[in-house]
Design an enzyme around this catalytic site. Structure first.
Site, PDB file in Angstrom:
ATOM      1  N   ARG A   1       0.807  -1.232   0.000  1.00 28.20           N
ATOM      2  CA  ARG A   1       0.000   0.000   0.000  1.00 28.20           C
ATOM      3  C   ARG A   1       0.833   1.271   0.000  1.00 28.20           C
ATOM      4  O   ARG A   1       0.379   2.339  -0.367  1.00 28.20           O
ATOM      5  CB  ARG A   1      -0.876   0.017   1.258  1.00 28.20           C
ATOM      6  CG  ARG A   1      -2.206  -0.637   1.012  1.00 28.20           C
ATOM      7  CD  ARG A   1      -3.097  -0.442   2.174  1.00 28.20           C
ATOM      8  NE  ARG A   1      -2.432  -0.838   3.405  1.00 28.20           N
ATOM      9  CZ  ARG A   1      -3.054  -1.053   4.553  1.00 28.20           C
ATOM     10  NH1 ARG A   1      -4.341  -0.912   4.634  1.00 28.20           N
ATOM     11  NH2 ARG A   1      -2.384  -1.409   5.632  1.00 28.20           N
TER      12      ARG A   1
ATOM     13  N   LYS B   1       2.594 -19.148   6.610  1.00 27.39           N
ATOM     14  CA  LYS B   1       1.867 -19.537   7.807  1.00 27.39           C
ATOM     15  C   LYS B   1       1.488 -18.293   8.604  1.00 27.39           C
ATOM     16  O   LYS B   1       2.050 -17.236   8.312  1.00 27.39           O
ATOM     17  CB  LYS B   1       2.704 -20.479   8.662  1.00 27.39           C
ATOM     18  CG  LYS B   1       4.023 -19.849   9.142  1.00 27.39           C
ATOM     19  CD  LYS B   1       4.750 -20.781  10.025  1.00 27.39           C
ATOM     20  CE  LYS B   1       4.364 -20.612  11.455  1.00 27.39           C
ATOM     21  NZ  LYS B   1       5.068 -19.522  12.134  1.00 27.39           N
TER      22      LYS B   1
ATOM     23  N   ASP C   1       6.287 -24.125   4.831  1.00 33.38           N
ATOM     24  CA  ASP C   1       6.729 -24.362   6.207  1.00 33.38           C
ATOM     25  C   ASP C   1       8.243 -24.270   6.106  1.00 33.38           C
ATOM     26  O   ASP C   1       8.892 -25.195   5.590  1.00 33.38           O
ATOM     27  CB  ASP C   1       6.294 -25.752   6.681  1.00 33.38           C
ATOM     28  CG  ASP C   1       6.715 -26.007   8.120  1.00 33.38           C
ATOM     29  OD1 ASP C   1       7.848 -25.632   8.481  1.00 33.38           O
ATOM     30  OD2 ASP C   1       5.923 -26.568   8.885  1.00 33.38           O
ATOM     31  N   HIS C   2       8.822 -23.160   6.535  1.00 27.04           N
ATOM     32  CA  HIS C   2      10.225 -22.926   6.166  1.00 27.04           C
ATOM     33  C   HIS C   2      11.169 -23.967   6.766  1.00 27.04           C
ATOM     34  O   HIS C   2      12.268 -24.160   6.279  1.00 27.04           O
ATOM     35  CB  HIS C   2      10.662 -21.486   6.489  1.00 27.04           C
ATOM     36  CG  HIS C   2      11.027 -21.252   7.913  1.00 27.04           C
ATOM     37  ND1 HIS C   2      10.103 -21.004   8.888  1.00 27.04           N
ATOM     38  CD2 HIS C   2      12.225 -21.224   8.535  1.00 27.04           C
ATOM     39  CE1 HIS C   2      10.721 -20.833  10.041  1.00 27.04           C
ATOM     40  NE2 HIS C   2      12.010 -20.957   9.856  1.00 27.04           N
TER      41      HIS C   2
ATOM     42  N   LYS D   1      15.050 -26.280   5.282  1.00 23.93           N
ATOM     43  CA  LYS D   1      16.387 -26.316   5.910  1.00 23.93           C
ATOM     44  C   LYS D   1      17.120 -27.586   5.462  1.00 23.93           C
ATOM     45  O   LYS D   1      16.539 -28.668   5.473  1.00 23.93           O
ATOM     46  CB  LYS D   1      16.254 -26.316   7.442  1.00 23.93           C
ATOM     47  CG  LYS D   1      15.732 -25.001   8.012  1.00 23.93           C
ATOM     48  CD  LYS D   1      15.634 -25.097   9.534  1.00 23.93           C
ATOM     49  CE  LYS D   1      14.875 -23.930  10.116  1.00 23.93           C
ATOM     50  NZ  LYS D   1      15.663 -22.747  10.361  1.00 23.93           N
TER      51      LYS D   1
ATOM     52  N   GLU E   1      14.250 -20.991  21.684  1.00 23.79           N
ATOM     53  CA  GLU E   1      14.734 -19.697  21.190  1.00 23.79           C
ATOM     54  C   GLU E   1      15.033 -18.794  22.378  1.00 23.79           C
ATOM     55  O   GLU E   1      14.401 -18.919  23.425  1.00 23.79           O
ATOM     56  CB  GLU E   1      13.673 -19.027  20.328  1.00 23.79           C
ATOM     57  CG  GLU E   1      13.340 -19.801  19.078  1.00 23.79           C
ATOM     58  CD  GLU E   1      12.331 -19.061  18.231  1.00 23.79           C
ATOM     59  OE1 GLU E   1      12.757 -18.273  17.384  1.00 23.79           O
ATOM     60  OE2 GLU E   1      11.130 -19.246  18.455  1.00 23.79           O
TER      61      GLU E   1
ATOM     62  N   ASP F   1       2.174 -21.371  16.528  1.00 27.41           N
ATOM     63  CA  ASP F   1       3.291 -20.769  15.792  1.00 27.41           C
ATOM     64  C   ASP F   1       4.370 -21.794  15.430  1.00 27.41           C
ATOM     65  O   ASP F   1       4.993 -21.695  14.385  1.00 27.41           O
ATOM     66  CB  ASP F   1       3.888 -19.661  16.677  1.00 27.41           C
ATOM     67  CG  ASP F   1       4.953 -18.849  15.965  1.00 27.41           C
ATOM     68  OD1 ASP F   1       4.693 -18.415  14.830  1.00 27.41           O
ATOM     69  OD2 ASP F   1       6.036 -18.647  16.547  1.00 27.41           O
TER      70      ASP F   1
ATOM     71  N   HIS G   1       6.086 -26.619  12.305  1.00 28.09           N
ATOM     72  CA  HIS G   1       7.496 -27.020  12.275  1.00 28.09           C
ATOM     73  C   HIS G   1       7.783 -28.310  13.062  1.00 28.09           C
ATOM     74  O   HIS G   1       8.435 -29.216  12.574  1.00 28.09           O
ATOM     75  CB  HIS G   1       8.395 -25.915  12.847  1.00 28.09           C
ATOM     76  CG  HIS G   1       8.165 -24.567  12.220  1.00 28.09           C
ATOM     77  ND1 HIS G   1       7.784 -24.409  10.918  1.00 28.09           N
ATOM     78  CD2 HIS G   1       8.279 -23.310  12.718  1.00 28.09           C
ATOM     79  CE1 HIS G   1       7.671 -23.113  10.640  1.00 28.09           C
ATOM     80  NE2 HIS G   1       7.959 -22.427  11.717  1.00 28.09           N
TER      81      HIS G   1
ATOM     82  N   LYS H   1       9.984 -19.490  23.781  1.00 32.98           N
ATOM     83  CA  LYS H   1      10.760 -18.254  23.636  1.00 32.98           C
ATOM     84  C   LYS H   1      11.482 -18.011  24.952  1.00 32.98           C
ATOM     85  O   LYS H   1      11.075 -18.526  25.999  1.00 32.98           O
ATOM     86  CB  LYS H   1       9.825 -17.074  23.368  1.00 32.98           C
ATOM     87  CG  LYS H   1       8.946 -17.233  22.140  1.00 32.98           C
ATOM     88  CD  LYS H   1       9.650 -16.836  20.873  1.00 32.98           C
ATOM     89  CE  LYS H   1       8.716 -16.884  19.670  1.00 32.98           C
ATOM     90  NZ  LYS H   1       9.416 -17.014  18.404  1.00 32.98           N
TER      91      LYS H   1
ATOM     92  N   LYS I   1      19.468 -20.826  21.807  1.00 31.81           N
ATOM     93  CA  LYS I   1      18.782 -21.043  20.526  1.00 31.81           C
ATOM     94  C   LYS I   1      19.253 -22.395  20.017  1.00 31.81           C
ATOM     95  O   LYS I   1      20.429 -22.579  19.670  1.00 31.81           O
ATOM     96  CB  LYS I   1      19.164 -19.932  19.546  1.00 31.81           C
ATOM     97  CG  LYS I   1      18.836 -20.241  18.093  1.00 31.81           C
ATOM     98  CD  LYS I   1      17.622 -19.491  17.600  1.00 31.81           C
ATOM     99  CE  LYS I   1      17.332 -19.809  16.145  1.00 31.81           C
ATOM    100  NZ  LYS I   1      15.931 -19.840  15.790  1.00 31.81           N
TER     101      LYS I   1
HETATM  102  C1  BG6 Z   1       8.679 -18.894  12.634  1.00 31.89           C
HETATM  103  C2  BG6 Z   1       7.933 -18.458  13.853  1.00 31.89           C
HETATM  104  O1  BG6 Z   1       7.876 -19.700  11.804  1.00 31.89           O
HETATM  105  O2  BG6 Z   1       9.831 -19.623  13.022  1.00 31.89           O
HETATM  106  C3  BG6 Z   1       8.821 -17.644  14.766  1.00 31.89           C
HETATM  107  O3  BG6 Z   1       6.813 -17.692  13.459  1.00 31.89           O
HETATM  108  C4  BG6 Z   1      10.096 -18.368  15.079  1.00 31.89           C
HETATM  109  O4  BG6 Z   1       8.149 -17.307  15.970  1.00 31.89           O
HETATM  110  C5  BG6 Z   1      10.743 -18.865  13.798  1.00 31.89           C
HETATM  111  O5  BG6 Z   1      10.969 -17.464  15.745  1.00 31.89           O
HETATM  112  C6  BG6 Z   1      11.924 -19.761  14.105  1.00 31.89           C
HETATM  113  O6  BG6 Z   1      12.557 -20.063  12.905  1.00 31.89           O
HETATM  114  P1  BG6 Z   1      14.070 -20.511  12.884  1.00 31.89           P
HETATM  115  O7  BG6 Z   1      14.332 -20.835  11.463  1.00 31.89           O
HETATM  116  O8  BG6 Z   1      14.874 -19.346  13.404  1.00 31.89           O
HETATM  117  O9  BG6 Z   1      14.156 -21.691  13.795  1.00 31.89           O
END
Ligand code: BG6
Length: 509
Positions: free
Chosen positions: A56, A161, A190-191, A195, A229, A249, A254, A355, A360
């Site tokens: 926008r 997502k 779903d990222h 990986k 995390e 989330d 994941h 979190k 991490k």
């Molecule tokens: C995302 C979540 O899909 O994955 C986030 O929405 C999270 O909350 C993130 O921090 C974690 O991804 P990665 O690749 O850093 O483990």
């Protein structure tokens, strides 16, 4: 992964227009444009491609290009040379429009008449709030921007997502998408599946004959998956997060995907359908492992104020920006699942994510049973100080991130006159072996969408099966009020209870 297994390594053939909805957002800056740039710099994008940023804000092509050049310099995984960045951004254009206004689409359609500038194959990437998915897809279809499947040119839609808030809303979204599109045109991202280390779970299991025979209830004591995390609600994330929480989330997508890859049966081939069929089968066998009440299978938590891992004071979740002070949203969730099939019946499956935890780290640990006869004594040593302990079981660890690798813990005779066994690691580390940075998940996934390979994307029945696993939690939130947990540690202590009757505990490493 493609039927040939190497498609991802080759250049995309079809010229394409990529439209990013939500082009002024964080994902576009940090991930999508840098990933497309790397694909370009490595010669993977087709000769003719145009990227259209749709948002926008009152930008024009030049302003948007300048911003994207900055994003690439800041976030590209590999060094970005000025000249190549300048060449790349010439492929970028900006389209100012409001997703909810039909004119935004008719205007775009008018631009797209120029097929030299905007190739007719189209990828629409919806990096927008979930409430707008349906409107965007309906408007794209109505305005004729999406062509019918299986024709001479193609249209594909990538959905970020979260895919729904619960079973019902996810099914409604599935229906709304499938009313407009064919399943083959939908790429639910779903990222985690992009990986390298996650894809390697399948290769490791099915390319090595020695592990598969022991991946079952006769040899495995339990499986635990952790995605921890250290971050909290930085960068205004609270607004989104408070609506969703850790279960929606991270777990529903994941973590369950990781679990599928570790526990599914071998597919007959590497086609998208074969792999996804196996994932759906194992998802359908997953259930919460409830003894008497759901509260003995699930623990939810919220971080309180305190100090993070560097000793820096941090706010509690309820004091964070854009969080309802009376919120009961989970920032930590742990659960025990069972998989009711012949391979896994009776093997406890423990999942947790949170979190503001100690570290991490994301890992899958498969712990095997202890040997039937304890012939040796085991020692556990810190420098020269050793203690006699019980024999330690073997553990196979898939370290998803960081320090990506695979570790196998085995008992070995400690040098010396006595016959004692010490736990040692057999390590494989990606950086030691290949010493180059791993491709980012989005690089892989974007290229797959351009190749039309949907293996690493979630099919509609997979989404349904994922929500079915977690829905009992959402239906019983009153019985699952969050426990407070201190930041910088390993989450809700009460969640240790999930290990009842199990040879082990959470690996806090
Ligand atoms: C995302 C979540 O899909 O994955 C986030 O929405 C999270 O909350 C993130 O921090 C974690 O991804 P990665 O690749 O850093 O483990």
């Amino acid at each position: 992964m493609s039927p040939s297994g190497i498609i991802g390594e080759s250049r995309v053939k079809d010229s394409v227009t990529i439209v990013i909805f939500g082009a002024s957002g964080d994902l576009t800056h940090r991930k999508l444009i840098p990933a497309l740039y790397i694909a370009y710099a490595q010669g993977m994008l087709p000769e003719k491609f145009t990227i259209v940023g749709f948002a926008r804000r009152d930008y024009n092509d030049d302003v948007f290009r300048g911003m994207m050049a900055e994003s690439i310099k800041e976030f590209s995984r590999l060094p970005a040379e000025e000249e190549s960045v300048m060449r790349f951004i010439q492929h970028i254009r900006y389209h100012k429009g409001d997703i909810s206004h039909p004119e935004a689409y008719t205007d775009l359609k008018a631009k797209f008449e120029d097929v030299e500038a905007y190739p007719a194959n189209r990828l629409f990437y919806l990096s927008i709030i979930p409430d707008l998915f349906k409107t965007a897809v309906q408007s794209l279809k109505k305005s004729g921007l999406i062509v019918a499947p299986f024709g001479e040119t193609w249209s594909r839609v990538v959905i970020e997502k979260p895919f729904g808030r619960d079973f019902e809303s996810a099914m409604a979204l599935n229906k709304a998408l499938l009313d407009e599109l064919d399943e083959s045109q939908i790429y639910r991202i779903d990222h985690y599946l992009g990986k390298e280390t996650v894809q390697n779970i399948l290769s490791f299991r099915f390319a090595n004959a020695i592990f598969e025979p022991v991946f079952n209830r006769s040899y495995v004591d339990h499986i635990q998956i952790t995605a921890a995390e250290t971050v909290g609600m930085e960068k205004g994330r609270g607004g989104y997060y408070d609506e969703y929480g850790a279960l929606r989330d991270m777990v529903t997508n994941h973590l369950l995907q990781l679990l599928c890859l570790v526990t599914m049966e071998a597919p007959g081939d590497l086609s998208a359908e074969s792999i996804r069929n196996e994932k759906v089968k194992v998802l359908n066998a997953m259930k919460l492992d409830i003894r008497k009440n759901i509260s003995d299978a699930v623990f939810r938590g919220q971080y309180s104020s305190g100090a993070d891992t560097d000793g820096k004071p941090v706010k509690g979740y309820l004091e964070e920006d854009r969080i309802d002070p009376a919120s009961e949203t989970d920032t930590f969730t742990a659960m025990r699942l069972a998989i009711n099939n012949w391979r896994w019946a009776g093997v406890p499956i423990l999942l947790r994510t949170g979190k503001r935890m100690a570290k991490k780290t994301t890992e899958v640990a498969v712990q095997f049973k202890v040997p039937p006869l304890q012939l040796f004594q085991q020692v556990e040593c810190e420098d020269d100080v050793c203690d006699i302990t019980r024999i330690k079981p073997n553990t196979l660890i898939f370290r998803i991130q960081p320090n990506e690798g695979i570790f196998l813990k085995v008992g070995t005779k400690r040098p010396g006159m006595r016959f004692v066994v010490e736990d040692v690691d057999m390590d494989f580390s990606y950086t030691e072996k290949w010493s180059k940075s791993l491709p980012e998940a989005y690089e892989r996934l974007l290229l797959d969408t351009l190749h039309g390979d949907s293996t690493l994307f979630t099919r509609s029945d997979e989404v349904a099966a994922e929500w079915t696993v977690v829905q009992p939690i959402l239906d019983n939130l009153d019985a699952l009020r969050p426990y407070a947990y201190p930041p910088g540690e390993w989450g809700v202590r009460e969640a240790d209870w999930l290990f009842h009757g199990v040879e082990g505990h959470w690996r806090n490493k």
